[in-house]
Design a protein around this motif. Structure first.
Motif, PDB file in Angstrom:
ATOM      1  N   SER A  49      76.102 -38.257 -53.439  1.00 15.15           N
ATOM      2  CA  SER A  49      74.851 -37.672 -53.919  1.00 15.15           C
ATOM      3  C   SER A  49      74.386 -38.344 -55.195  1.00 15.15           C
ATOM      4  O   SER A  49      75.187 -38.600 -56.116  1.00 15.15           O
ATOM      5  CB  SER A  49      75.028 -36.176 -54.174  1.00 15.15           C
ATOM      6  N   GLY A  50      73.089 -38.644 -55.263  1.00  8.89           N
ATOM      7  CA  GLY A  50      72.507 -39.233 -56.460  1.00  8.89           C
ATOM      8  C   GLY A  50      72.782 -40.705 -56.632  1.00  8.89           C
ATOM      9  O   GLY A  50      72.346 -41.305 -57.620  1.00  8.89           O
ATOM     10  N   HIS A 105      70.984 -37.622 -50.897  1.00  5.83           N
ATOM     11  CA  HIS A 105      70.529 -36.314 -51.382  1.00  5.83           C
ATOM     12  C   HIS A 105      71.673 -35.469 -51.951  1.00  5.83           C
ATOM     13  O   HIS A 105      72.849 -35.721 -51.691  1.00  5.83           O
ATOM     14  CB  HIS A 105      69.820 -35.556 -50.257  1.00  5.83           C
ATOM     15  N   TRP A 106      71.284 -34.448 -52.704  1.00 10.25           N
ATOM     16  CA  TRP A 106      72.234 -33.487 -53.242  1.00 10.25           C
ATOM     17  C   TRP A 106      72.687 -32.522 -52.148  1.00 10.25           C
ATOM     18  O   TRP A 106      71.986 -32.260 -51.171  1.00 10.25           O
ATOM     19  CB  TRP A 106      71.586 -32.682 -54.364  1.00 10.25           C
ATOM     20  N   ALA A 107      73.855 -31.949 -52.363  1.00  9.74           N
ATOM     21  CA  ALA A 107      74.392 -30.865 -51.528  1.00  9.74           C
ATOM     22  C   ALA A 107      74.250 -31.125 -50.034  1.00  9.74           C
ATOM     23  O   ALA A 107      73.609 -30.361 -49.311  1.00  9.74           O
ATOM     24  CB  ALA A 107      73.721 -29.536 -51.898  1.00  9.74           C
ATOM     25  N   SER A 140      70.018 -31.153 -46.770  1.00  6.81           N
ATOM     26  CA  SER A 140      70.262 -30.949 -48.201  1.00  6.81           C
ATOM     27  C   SER A 140      70.052 -29.478 -48.523  1.00  6.81           C
ATOM     28  O   SER A 140      68.934 -28.966 -48.433  1.00  6.81           O
ATOM     29  CB  SER A 140      69.308 -31.809 -49.036  1.00  6.81           C
ATOM     30  N   ILE A 145      69.472 -27.553 -50.965  1.00  6.96           N
ATOM     31  CA  ILE A 145      68.948 -27.413 -52.314  1.00  6.96           C
ATOM     32  C   ILE A 145      67.618 -26.662 -52.251  1.00  6.96           C
ATOM     33  O   ILE A 145      66.802 -26.918 -51.367  1.00  6.96           O
ATOM     34  CB  ILE A 145      68.728 -28.807 -52.960  1.00  6.96           C
ATOM     35  N   ARG A 149      80.009 -30.382 -52.575  1.00  5.29           N
ATOM     36  CA  ARG A 149      79.999 -30.462 -54.040  1.00  5.29           C
ATOM     37  C   ARG A 149      81.126 -31.343 -54.581  1.00  5.29           C
ATOM     38  O   ARG A 149      81.319 -31.427 -55.797  1.00  5.29           O
ATOM     39  CB  ARG A 149      80.078 -29.044 -54.622  1.00  5.29           C
ATOM     40  N   ASN A 151      79.688 -29.335 -58.273  1.00  3.27           N
ATOM     41  CA  ASN A 151      78.264 -29.224 -58.594  1.00  3.27           C
ATOM     42  C   ASN A 151      77.396 -29.562 -57.391  1.00  3.27           C
ATOM     43  O   ASN A 151      77.596 -30.600 -56.743  1.00  3.27           O
ATOM     44  CB  ASN A 151      77.893 -30.169 -59.742  1.00  3.27           C
ATOM     45  N   SER A 152      76.407 -28.717 -57.132  1.00  6.90           N
ATOM     46  CA  SER A 152      75.474 -28.975 -56.033  1.00  6.90           C
ATOM     47  C   SER A 152      74.485 -30.073 -56.378  1.00  6.90           C
ATOM     48  O   SER A 152      73.974 -30.769 -55.498  1.00  6.90           O
ATOM     49  CB  SER A 152      74.703 -27.697 -55.666  1.00  6.90           C
ATOM     50  N   THR A 153      74.175 -30.222 -57.655  1.00 10.60           N
ATOM     51  CA  THR A 153      73.264 -31.269 -58.092  1.00 10.60           C
ATOM     52  C   THR A 153      74.072 -32.382 -58.777  1.00 10.60           C
ATOM     53  O   THR A 153      75.256 -32.241 -59.024  1.00 10.60           O
ATOM     54  CB  THR A 153      72.207 -30.729 -59.056  1.00 10.60           C
ATOM     55  N   GLY A 154      73.402 -33.474 -59.077  1.00 12.06           N
ATOM     56  CA  GLY A 154      74.123 -34.589 -59.681  1.00 12.06           C
ATOM     57  C   GLY A 154      74.863 -35.388 -58.630  1.00 12.06           C
ATOM     58  O   GLY A 154      74.436 -35.504 -57.481  1.00 12.06           O
TER      59      GLY A 154
END
Length: 388
Positions: A64-65, A76-78, A97, A99, A366, A371-374
């Motif tokens: 992700s990211g 993409h995230w998550a 994703s 999110i 994650r 973390n779901s983001t990052g």
């Protein structure tokens, strides 16, 4: 009498009802129990922190990211639900994703030798896209896991823009599975009192119009015949779809969904069950329940996404548990197939096989960060001697 004892008695009474339509013609005598798997014990973790049986290897496909290897596309995230599709002499893996607001889905295209050829977005601007399902005509149904959530039909090769399919019902969607024999799409609902639905399109292959039905059975039934009734208002407002039909059977957190030769398998995370809906005889049975395994011996908990093979093996991912993908064989054996170490704050999502059945894709939503983001999410590929 405790729940475990009641369930054993109930299931034992209905076990003989499993028919040849279930599990590719093999009769299931009772819900799956722990036992030795076809690939042997898990070995020490590899360089990616994955325990696998002998002969299997892993590689990281995307993070992700970060740019997908060989492309300029940021993964993409998550990452969540996924599926594979043939594409020329290669294939495409799509991934949702999970999110809020920007969700959507992405795709990775592979050449015949497994080299990554491209990565790109096929859906954007949607909300908490959790799971979904592939259609026989080669599209991906991406589902929103929010109240009044929608289903979007997407094209894995990016040749068309995604289209909303609200006639398939507005509720907390999770997964979808197409039944080409009865020409319906089964749908799970991720609520503590969710339902199991089917969408009957007016024309098979066209999901723009049709009607939604809900499975009906006694509240305490775990094995036996079921019926279907129309949902009066598929838009679910002001009365949610799951509360519109009094006879509807409620399930504790609907998750993954997979159809194979007369049976639709679906999972419920709240009670760690894998259900088998026999579409030929319209009856419901339990394929797995951790309450029916000797205390402390259940290998599969946190039951979530599910997929299967042409040979009839089921692969069930864990949301929590000890971060495994467990295998359930047609012989009724449940056993770990792989285990992720150091991912205790994550969940395993999106298991799907390449069209030839030689590669398994999945994500740690994650990753090791929780973390779901990052840069938390990681998408993997497993290659090895999968049986067909």
């Amino acid at each position: 009498m405790d729940r475990r004892t009641v369930l054993r008695a109930t299931v034992a009474g209905g076990a003989a009802a499993f028919s040849g339509s279930l599990w590719a013609g093999a009769a299931l005598a009772a819900p799956a129990q722990p036992g030795p798997g076809p690939y042997g014990e898990l070995l020490a973790p590899d360089g990616n922190g994955i325990q696998l049986p002998a002969g299997f290897t892993s590689r990281v496909i995307a993070r992700s990211g970060q740019r997908v290897a060989g492309t300029w596309y940021l993964w993409h995230w998550a990452p969540d639900g996924g599926a594979c599709f043939p594409a020329g002499d290669g294939w495409i893996y799509v991934s949702n994703s999970e999110i809020p607001l920007v969700g959507g889905a992405s795709a990775v295209r592979f050449l015949a030798d497994g080299t990554i050829a491209a990565a790109y977005r096929i859906l954007g601007g949607t909300n908490v896209n959790c799971a979904g399902g592939a259609t026989p005509w080669g599209t991906w149904l991406s589902c929103e896991e929010v109240p009044l959530g929608r289903v979007f039909e997407t094209w894995p090769d990016g040749s068309r823009s995604a289209e909303e399919r609200t006639r398939m019902g507005r509720f907390t969607h999770e997964a979808a599975a197409c039944d080409p024999d009865r020409r319906v799409v089964y749908l799970t609902e991720d609520e503590g009192d969710g339902c199991f639905y089917r969408f009957i399109p007016d024309t098979w292959g066209d999901l723009r119009t049709g009607r939604v039905q809900v499975l009906c059975a006694p509240a305490d039934q775990v094995a036996g015949p079921v019926t279907w009734r129309d949902v009066p208002d598929r838009d679910g407002f002001p009365i949610p779809t799951r509360h519109q039909v009094g006879a509807a059977k409620h399930f504790d957190g609907g998750e993954g969904c997979w159809y194979d030769r007369g049976t639709c398998w679906f999972t419920t995370k709240g009670d760690n069950r894998v259900w088998a809906y026999d579409a030929v005889n319209q009856r419901l049975d339990l394929a797995y329940d951790d309450s029916l395994v000797p205390a402390g011996a259940a290998p599969l908990t946190g039951v979530d996404n599910i997929t299967g093979t042409a040979g009839g093996d089921l692969y069930v991912a864990e949301d929590g548990g000890n971060m495994e993908i467990n295998l359930i064989t047609p012989a009724g054996v449940v056993t770990p197939f792989l285990r992720l170490l150091g991912h205790s704050g994550s969940e395993i999502t999106g298991p799907a096989f390449s069209p030839d059945g030689t590669r398994l894709y999945f994500s740690s939503q994650r990753g090791t960060t929780g973390n779901s983001t990052g840069n938390g999410g990681i998408t993997y590929e497993i290659t090895g001697p999968f049986r067909h």
